[in-house]
Design a protein around this motif. Structure first.
Motif, PDB file in Angstrom:
ATOM      1  N   GLN A  63       3.096 -20.744  36.926  1.00  0.00           N
ATOM      2  CA  GLN A  63       2.579 -21.143  35.613  1.00  0.00           C
ATOM      3  C   GLN A  63       3.635 -21.822  34.739  1.00  0.00           C
ATOM      4  OE1 GLN A  63       0.593 -18.088  33.049  1.00  0.00           O
ATOM      5  NE2 GLN A  63      -1.198 -19.361  33.488  1.00  0.00           N
ATOM      6  N   PRO A  64       4.811 -21.222  34.538  1.00  0.00           N
ATOM      7  CA  PRO A  64       5.821 -21.928  33.739  1.00  0.00           C
ATOM      8  C   PRO A  64       6.363 -23.178  34.414  1.00  0.00           C
ATOM      9  CG  PRO A  64       6.693 -19.851  34.567  1.00  0.00           C
ATOM     10  CD  PRO A  64       5.233 -19.839  34.846  1.00  0.00           C
ATOM     11  N   LEU A  65       6.412 -23.176  35.745  1.00  0.00           N
ATOM     12  CA  LEU A  65       6.869 -24.366  36.469  1.00  0.00           C
ATOM     13  C   LEU A  65       5.888 -25.517  36.245  1.00  0.00           C
ATOM     14  CD1 LEU A  65       8.995 -25.496  38.457  1.00  0.00           C
ATOM     15  CD2 LEU A  65       7.547 -24.680  40.322  1.00  0.00           C
ATOM     16  N   ALA A  66       4.581 -25.207  36.282  1.00  0.00           N
ATOM     17  CA  ALA A  66       3.565 -26.228  36.023  1.00  0.00           C
ATOM     18  C   ALA A  66       3.612 -26.684  34.571  1.00  0.00           C
ATOM     19  CB  ALA A  66       2.185 -25.685  36.367  1.00  0.00           C
ATOM     20  N   ALA A  67       3.768 -25.731  33.666  1.00  0.00           N
ATOM     21  CA  ALA A  67       3.798 -26.078  32.239  1.00  0.00           C
ATOM     22  C   ALA A  67       4.962 -27.015  31.931  1.00  0.00           C
ATOM     23  CB  ALA A  67       3.899 -24.805  31.405  1.00  0.00           C
ATOM     24  N   ARG A  68       6.108 -26.765  32.542  1.00  0.00           N
ATOM     25  CA  ARG A  68       7.273 -27.622  32.320  1.00  0.00           C
ATOM     26  C   ARG A  68       6.997 -29.049  32.783  1.00  0.00           C
ATOM     27  NH1 ARG A  68      11.705 -29.067  35.534  1.00  0.00           N
ATOM     28  NH2 ARG A  68      13.636 -29.480  34.360  1.00  0.00           N
ATOM     29  N   ALA A  69       6.152 -29.190  33.836  1.00  0.00           N
ATOM     30  CA  ALA A  69       5.805 -30.517  34.348  1.00  0.00           C
ATOM     31  C   ALA A  69       4.638 -31.141  33.590  1.00  0.00           C
ATOM     32  CB  ALA A  69       5.463 -30.420  35.828  1.00  0.00           C
ATOM     33  N   GLY A  70       4.134 -30.412  32.578  1.00  0.00           N
ATOM     34  CA  GLY A  70       2.985 -30.911  31.828  1.00  0.00           C
ATOM     35  C   GLY A  70       1.695 -30.833  32.612  1.00  0.00           C
ATOM     36  N   ALA A  71       1.642 -29.925  33.585  1.00  0.00           N
ATOM     37  CA  ALA A  71       0.479 -29.821  34.469  1.00  0.00           C
ATOM     38  C   ALA A  71      -0.477 -28.734  34.005  1.00  0.00           C
ATOM     39  CB  ALA A  71       0.928 -29.527  35.900  1.00  0.00           C
ATOM     40  N   ARG A  72      -1.746 -28.988  34.168  1.00  0.00           N
ATOM     41  CA  ARG A  72      -2.769 -27.955  34.016  1.00  0.00           C
ATOM     42  C   ARG A  72      -2.688 -27.046  35.222  1.00  0.00           C
ATOM     43  NH1 ARG A  72      -8.986 -29.080  35.671  1.00  0.00           N
ATOM     44  NH2 ARG A  72      -9.867 -27.011  35.217  1.00  0.00           N
ATOM     45  N   PHE A  73      -2.690 -25.727  35.011  1.00  0.00           N
ATOM     46  CA  PHE A  73      -2.666 -24.777  36.114  1.00  0.00           C
ATOM     47  C   PHE A  73      -4.053 -24.199  36.295  1.00  0.00           C
ATOM     48  CE2 PHE A  73      -1.908 -20.356  37.726  1.00  0.00           C
ATOM     49  CZ  PHE A  73      -1.568 -20.734  39.015  1.00  0.00           C
ATOM     50  N   LEU A  74      -4.633 -24.434  37.464  1.00  0.00           N
ATOM     51  CA  LEU A  74      -5.978 -23.973  37.783  1.00  0.00           C
ATOM     52  C   LEU A  74      -5.870 -22.921  38.875  1.00  0.00           C
ATOM     53  CD1 LEU A  74      -9.072 -24.221  37.555  1.00  0.00           C
ATOM     54  CD2 LEU A  74      -8.948 -26.124  39.180  1.00  0.00           C
ATOM     55  N   GLN A  75      -6.129 -21.659  38.534  1.00  0.00           N
ATOM     56  CA  GLN A  75      -6.007 -20.579  39.511  1.00  0.00           C
ATOM     57  C   GLN A  75      -7.324 -20.454  40.283  1.00  0.00           C
ATOM     58  OE1 GLN A  75      -3.989 -17.139  38.070  1.00  0.00           O
ATOM     59  NE2 GLN A  75      -4.384 -15.932  39.907  1.00  0.00           N
ATOM     60  N   ASP A  76      -7.384 -21.153  41.387  1.00  0.00           N
ATOM     61  CA  ASP A  76      -8.579 -21.221  42.221  1.00  0.00           C
ATOM     62  C   ASP A  76      -8.134 -21.780  43.569  1.00  0.00           C
ATOM     63  OD1 ASP A  76     -11.221 -21.133  43.049  1.00  0.00           O
ATOM     64  OD2 ASP A  76     -11.995 -22.188  41.279  1.00  0.00           O
ATOM     65  N   PHE A  77      -9.003 -21.757  44.559  1.00  0.00           N
ATOM     66  CA  PHE A  77      -8.635 -22.358  45.833  1.00  0.00           C
ATOM     67  C   PHE A  77      -9.716 -23.304  46.314  1.00  0.00           C
ATOM     68  CE2 PHE A  77     -10.470 -18.209  46.773  1.00  0.00           C
ATOM     69  CZ  PHE A  77     -11.394 -18.486  47.781  1.00  0.00           C
ATOM     70  N   ALA A  78      -9.285 -24.287  47.086  1.00  0.00           N
ATOM     71  CA  ALA A  78     -10.181 -25.334  47.564  1.00  0.00           C
ATOM     72  C   ALA A  78     -11.026 -24.821  48.718  1.00  0.00           C
ATOM     73  CB  ALA A  78      -9.380 -26.552  47.991  1.00  0.00           C
ATOM     74  N   VAL A  79     -12.271 -25.266  48.753  1.00  0.00           N
ATOM     75  CA  VAL A  79     -13.166 -24.939  49.859  1.00  0.00           C
ATOM     76  C   VAL A  79     -13.796 -26.195  50.457  1.00  0.00           C
ATOM     77  CG1 VAL A  79     -13.685 -22.621  49.012  1.00  0.00           C
ATOM     78  CG2 VAL A  79     -15.121 -24.552  48.301  1.00  0.00           C
ATOM     79  N   GLY A  80     -13.505 -27.351  49.860  1.00  0.00           N
ATOM     80  CA  GLY A  80     -14.074 -28.585  50.376  1.00  0.00           C
ATOM     81  C   GLY A  80     -13.564 -29.797  49.629  1.00  0.00           C
ATOM     82  N   MET A  81     -13.858 -30.985  50.172  1.00  0.00           N
ATOM     83  CA  MET A  81     -13.479 -32.249  49.542  1.00  0.00           C
ATOM     84  C   MET A  81     -14.640 -33.228  49.662  1.00  0.00           C
ATOM     85  SD  MET A  81      -9.531 -33.172  50.550  1.00  0.00           S
ATOM     86  CE  MET A  81      -9.795 -32.987  52.316  1.00  0.00           C
ATOM     87  N   ASP A  82     -14.837 -34.018  48.628  1.00  0.00           N
ATOM     88  CA  ASP A  82     -15.765 -35.151  48.664  1.00  0.00           C
ATOM     89  C   ASP A  82     -14.901 -36.400  48.606  1.00  0.00           C
ATOM     90  OD1 ASP A  82     -17.563 -37.217  48.090  1.00  0.00           O
ATOM     91  OD2 ASP A  82     -18.893 -35.897  46.952  1.00  0.00           O
ATOM     92  N   LEU A  83     -14.641 -36.972  49.770  1.00  0.00           N
ATOM     93  CA  LEU A  83     -13.722 -38.099  49.842  1.00  0.00           C
ATOM     94  C   LEU A  83     -14.279 -39.329  49.132  1.00  0.00           C
ATOM     95  CD1 LEU A  83     -12.480 -37.815  53.547  1.00  0.00           C
ATOM     96  CD2 LEU A  83     -11.457 -36.845  51.475  1.00  0.00           C
ATOM     97  N   ALA A  84     -15.566 -39.526  49.193  1.00  0.00           N
ATOM     98  CA  ALA A  84     -16.170 -40.702  48.560  1.00  0.00           C
ATOM     99  C   ALA A  84     -16.042 -40.640  47.042  1.00  0.00           C
ATOM    100  CB  ALA A  84     -17.639 -40.827  48.964  1.00  0.00           C
TER     101      ALA A  84
END
Length: 366
Positions: A63-84
């Motif tokens: 969380q602080p590492l992401a915050a320092r980079a100006g990143a939104r931290f989303l605590q979740d995991f991927a289950v798929g991708m829509d490439l299109a």
């Protein structure tokens, strides 16, 4: 505003976040998605199991590492991708858009019949550490007399010796199973085999384990090996949703990337660490290579965002290998040269602590 989405808190993405924190990129919105707030450093897990470290010594607060980079931290995991549509689908049902995507989600341990129900799998590490606590208490109560570890690579050996040290005083025997010769092709194999033998580990090299059950292991040919606990530390598998998305993969389902860590089928997607397979340059699934890929991945994401051509990741022909032996003793190997001693463990300890410390920003971990 370009959307850069980092999926996973693996070793390579730590370097990306630090890079963007050191020098933010204009016109870029950065998001980090990870199911866990903390990222464990794989090199220190055996020391944690053995009792040399606390959890806080071995993990990085994202969380602080992401915050320092100006990143939104989303605590979740991927289950798929829509490439299109250029979207990643999360377990909670959110669809996260991206212009550029980077995957660093690691891999899972192989799962033969019964392993999910009857074996402790070394990956993902968070689940393994919880299972290890329960196993340790059972062994100390005398309920576990024999522990079988499947996997004769460095990971299996380090975990076995760490558990043995962590259970000092408990009447638990250890056995190691490996379909291939133990540490096949590794410069430290003779020294490690001697150490395993001296510590009473029963080594079963050239034996394939086909299933795990409540009472032990089933071997190829129908033979059974009795054990009250089994630890699975071999094989690596990729999440099925990667191949199902239509993204190019290798034969085992890992993301097929070029030497720039760029997808072979979707140039806006990058991958590093265990989940990536550099086509034409096979390398073992190892944290060492993920760490080395990190700075190149960071540079190439910046180049892609700027519309420029990425640079090559030049994988070294050999690398330093440091194998901990449960106690404060370790073996080092560089090509065919191997050394061992307590001083090697202290050297490894300094390297590992320095790696973790470089990513601590405003965290309470210590």
């Amino acid at each position: 505003m370009k959307q850069l989405l980092l999926v996973g808190g693996g070793h390579s993405h730590l370097a990306v976040l630090k890079s963007f924190g050191d020098a933010p990129a204009e016109g870029v919105r950065l998001t980090l998605m990870s199911p866990n707030r903390h990222a464990y450093y794989s090199g220190m897990i055996p020391g944690l199991i053995a009792g040399h470290y606390r959890s806080g010594n071995c993990r990085i607060d994202l969380q602080p590492l992401a915050a320092r980079a100006g990143a939104r931290f989303l605590q979740d995991f991927a289950v798929g991708m829509d490439l299109a549509q250029r979207e990643v689908i999360t377990a909670s049902g959110e669809r996260v858009a991206y212009d550029f995507l980077s995957l660093d989600i690691g891999s899972s341990a192989g799962e033969p019949a019964g392993a999910a129900e009857h074996a402790l799998r070394v990956r993902p590490v968070e689940a393994f550490l919880s299972d290890w606590e329960r196993l340790r208490e059972s062994a100390r109560r005398g309920e576990v007399r024999r522990i079988a570890v499947v996997g004769g690579g460095a990971a299996g050996i380090e975990v076995l010796l760490a558990m043995q040290h962590g259970l000092a005083g408990a009447a638990a025997e250890f056995a190691l199973f490996s379909e291939l010769p133990i540490l096949a092709g590794h410069g430290a194999r003779r020294r490690i085999a001697r150490i395993l033998g001296a510590r009473g580990v029963a080594m079963h090299s050239g034996r394939k384990v086909v299933a795990a059950s409540k009472n032990g292991l089933e071997l190829d040919g129908g033979e059974r090996f009795e054990a009250q606990a089994a630890v699975w530390a071999t094989g690596a598998s990729a999440p099925s949703w990667i191949a199902q998305s239509g993204l190019a993969t290798d034969a085992r389902g890992f993301v097929a990337v070029s030497d720039s860590l760029q997808s072979r089928s979707c140039p806006e997607i990058f991958a590093a660490g265990d989940v990536a397979s550099v086509i034409g340059e096979p390398r073992p699934k190892s944290g060492v290579f993920a760490v080395r890929q990190g700075p190149v991945l960071a540079r190439n994401l910046r180049l892609a965002l700027a519309g420029e051509a990425p640079e090559r990741f030049r994988s070294p022909s050999r690398s330093l290998s440091l194998i901990s032996c449960g106690d404060r003793y370790a073996v080092a190997a560089w090509g065919g040269l191997a050394l061992e001693g307590a001083w090697v463990w202290r050297w490894k300890d300094r390297i590992d602590r320095r790696f973790v410390e470089q990513y601590r920003f405003g965290s309470s971990e210590s």
